[in-house]
Design a protein around this motif. Structure first.
Motif, short mmCIF file in Angstrom:
data_model
loop_
_atom_site.label_atom_id
_atom_site.label_comp_id
_atom_site.label_asym_id
_atom_site.label_seq_id
_atom_site.Cartn_x
_atom_site.Cartn_y
_atom_site.Cartn_z
N UNK A 184 0.64 -1.12 -0.14
CA UNK A 184 0.34 -0.17 -0.25
C UNK A 184 0.80 1.08 0.33
N UNK A 185 2.41 1.52 0.96
CA UNK A 185 2.75 2.54 1.01
C UNK A 185 3.48 2.40 -0.57
N UNK A 186 3.97 1.25 -1.02
CA UNK A 186 4.11 1.36 -2.47
C UNK A 186 3.93 2.84 -3.26
N UNK A 187 2.33 2.10 -3.81
CA UNK A 187 1.40 2.46 -4.87
C UNK A 187 0.13 2.67 -4.13
N UNK A 188 0.40 3.91 -2.86
CA UNK A 188 -1.65 3.88 -2.53
C UNK A 188 -2.22 4.05 -3.70
N UNK A 189 -2.03 4.29 -4.89
CA UNK A 189 -2.85 4.33 -5.52
C UNK A 189 -3.26 3.46 -6.34
N UNK A 190 -2.46 2.44 -6.69
CA UNK A 190 -2.63 1.78 -7.81
C UNK A 190 -4.05 0.68 -7.19
N UNK A 191 -4.29 0.43 -6.24
CA UNK A 191 -5.91 -0.33 -6.17
C UNK A 191 -6.51 0.71 -6.40
N UNK A 192 -6.86 1.78 -6.35
CA UNK A 192 -7.68 2.72 -6.69
C UNK A 192 -7.93 2.64 -8.19
N UNK A 193 -6.89 2.65 -8.94
CA UNK A 193 -6.82 3.07 -10.05
C UNK A 193 -7.35 1.58 -10.88
N UNK A 254 -11.67 1.52 -25.94
CA UNK A 254 -11.75 2.93 -25.54
C UNK A 254 -12.16 3.75 -24.78
N UNK A 255 -13.69 3.43 -24.84
CA UNK A 255 -15.17 3.68 -24.17
C UNK A 255 -14.11 3.08 -22.34
N UNK A 256 -13.67 1.97 -22.44
CA UNK A 256 -13.39 1.72 -20.94
C UNK A 256 -12.35 2.67 -20.28
N UNK A 257 -11.70 3.04 -21.40
CA UNK A 257 -10.64 3.75 -20.96
C UNK A 257 -11.03 5.04 -21.01
N UNK A 258 -11.08 5.67 -21.95
CA UNK A 258 -11.84 7.10 -21.13
C UNK A 258 -12.30 7.55 -20.47
N UNK A 259 -13.62 6.35 -20.11
CA UNK A 259 -14.31 6.59 -18.64
C UNK A 259 -13.55 6.36 -17.04
N UNK A 260 -12.90 5.47 -17.54
CA UNK A 260 -11.23 5.38 -16.23
C UNK A 260 -10.75 6.55 -15.95
N UNK A 261 -9.66 6.70 -16.96
CA UNK A 261 -9.46 8.01 -17.25
C UNK A 261 -9.55 9.42 -16.49
N UNK A 262 -11.12 9.32 -16.72
CA UNK A 262 -11.23 11.12 -16.45
C UNK A 262 -11.55 10.04 -14.45
N UNK A 263 -12.01 9.05 -14.38
CA UNK A 263 -11.62 9.23 -12.96
C UNK A 263 -10.13 9.05 -12.53
N UNK A 264 -9.83 8.98 -12.88
CA UNK A 264 -8.39 8.34 -12.57
C UNK A 264 -7.70 10.23 -12.38
N UNK A 265 -7.73 11.10 -13.32
CA UNK A 265 -7.85 12.33 -13.21
C UNK A 265 -8.32 13.03 -12.06
N UNK A 266 -9.56 12.72 -11.95
CA UNK A 266 -10.12 13.25 -10.79
C UNK A 266 -9.52 12.63 -9.29
N UNK A 267 -8.73 11.82 -9.24
CA UNK A 267 -8.30 11.02 -8.21
C UNK A 267 -6.83 12.03 -8.72
N UNK A 268 -6.19 12.19 -9.15
CA UNK A 268 -4.91 12.11 -9.20
C UNK A 268 -4.65 14.12 -9.44
N UNK A 269 -6.31 14.46 -9.83
CA UNK A 269 -5.13 15.72 -10.09
C UNK A 269 -4.51 15.63 -10.98
#
Ligand code: GDP
Ligand code: MG
Ligand code: K
Length: 298
Positions: A184-193, A254-269
């Motif tokens: 978890x400490x290595x990549x806390x965001x990895x699981x969320x992504x 492509x659709x999966x990637x676009x929607x996931x990317x939008x969420x991840x961008x919100x997560x990571x800022x």
């Protein structure tokens, strides 16, 4: 890990919006893994945080989908939240000491009546109340379910959270340390992504692709000041599933990637380049159902 006394298991955190589920998860894991917000239902994903100590490992699941379903999506999410409850070793029902028991709590209590696993009542935000008022607050809930324990805490300040962890460890079964201690400490965001990508796969392919799909985030690299490059594998068991996820001319992926990317961008800022591959691993299903469901790989 060959310590025969090692304890490990899965714990779901349930509660109406804004009672402090993500705050608790973050405090316990010591990392900002879940997205915190005052806006209800921002954490739509089943997010896991992992607590690891020399005695035990607890894998926490955030299940915000367990609210009154009003849409097809809500229905779908609620089903997956409830099915997660059948697989966990314990449930934390989190309520806020600053709010009266309401319809949202009643709804959850009704769902939890069907759950056989030990349930703890966690009364959060005790830093906000007069300690003399605590018994009255607890009285609203204490007979609603056969609670294994009732634990007042402040997730924000960390008060009494250690006791909650110790209570959980007591009822966990003996088991392996599923994840490396530093995962978890290595990549806390990895699981969320990974969860965000998995969620989009289910959302867009519906029932066509089974829940055994795993997502493995293979790299997270900062490209430049404003961009993060992320690569991930979507792992399926059969070529047919690969075909569904890729879709005609790659449209679905492509659709999966676009929607996931939008969420991840919100997560990571930050802006994100997301690269997705779909891999077929035929013996994936033979692995333990629990590990499979939570996207564990190795
Ligand atoms: P969730 O919707 O259940 O995940 O709730 P969050 O963890 O996002 O918390 C909602 C709000 O309550 C945030 O503003 C938190 O800072 C706040 N909060 C959470 N736990 C506590 C606590 O123990 N004490 C106080 N005072 N505020 C808290
Ligand atoms: Mg939350
Ligand atoms: K929230």
């Amino acid at each position: 890990m060959d310590n025969p006394n090692y304890k490990s298991g899965f714990v779901a955190i349930i509660g109406r919006p804004n009672v402090g589920k993500s705050t608790l998860l973050n405090y316990v894991v010591g990392q900002k893994v879940a997205i915190m917000s005052n806006v209800a239902q921002t954490t739509r994903n089943k997010i896991q945080g992992i607590y690891t100590s020399p005695e035990a490992q607890i894998i926490f699941i955030d299940t915000p989908g367990i609210h009154k379903p009003s849409t097809k999506l809500g229905d779908f999410m609620e089903k997956s939240a409830l099915s997660a409850l059948d697989e966990v070793d314990a449930v934390l029902f989190v309520v806020s000491a600053t709010e009266k028991r309401g319809p949202g709590d009643d709804f959850i209590i009704e769902r939890l009546k069907k759950v056989n696993q030990p349930i703890f009542l966690v009364v959060n935000k005790i830093d906000q109340i007069n300690p003399n008022d605590l018994p009255e607050i607890v009285d609203q809930y204490k007979d609603a379910l056969p609670f294994k324990g009732i634990v007042p805490i402040s997730a924000l300040q960390g008060n009494n959270v250690n006791n909650l962890i110790n209570d959980l460890i007591k009822i966990l079964p003996n088991g392996p340390q599923y994840y490396p201690a530093d995962q978890v400490s290595d990549h806390p965001e990895r699981f969320v992504i990974a969860e965000m990508i998995r969620e989009k796969v289910f959302l867009l392919t519906r029932q066509e692709v089974p829940h055994s799909v795993a997502v493995d985030v293979t790299s997270i690299k900062r490209e430049d000041e404003n961009h993060i490059h992320i690569s991930a594998n979507i792992i399926v068991e059969r070529p047919g599933q690969k075909g569904i996820i890729i879709g005609k001319g790659g449209k679905m992926l492509k659709k999966i990637g676009t929607m996931a990317r939008q969420d991840i961008e919100r997560l990571l800022g930050d802006k994100v380049f997301l690269q997705l591959w779909v891999k077929v691993v035929p013996d994936w299903r033979d692995k333990s159902a629990m590990l499979k469901d939570y996207g564990y790989r190795n």
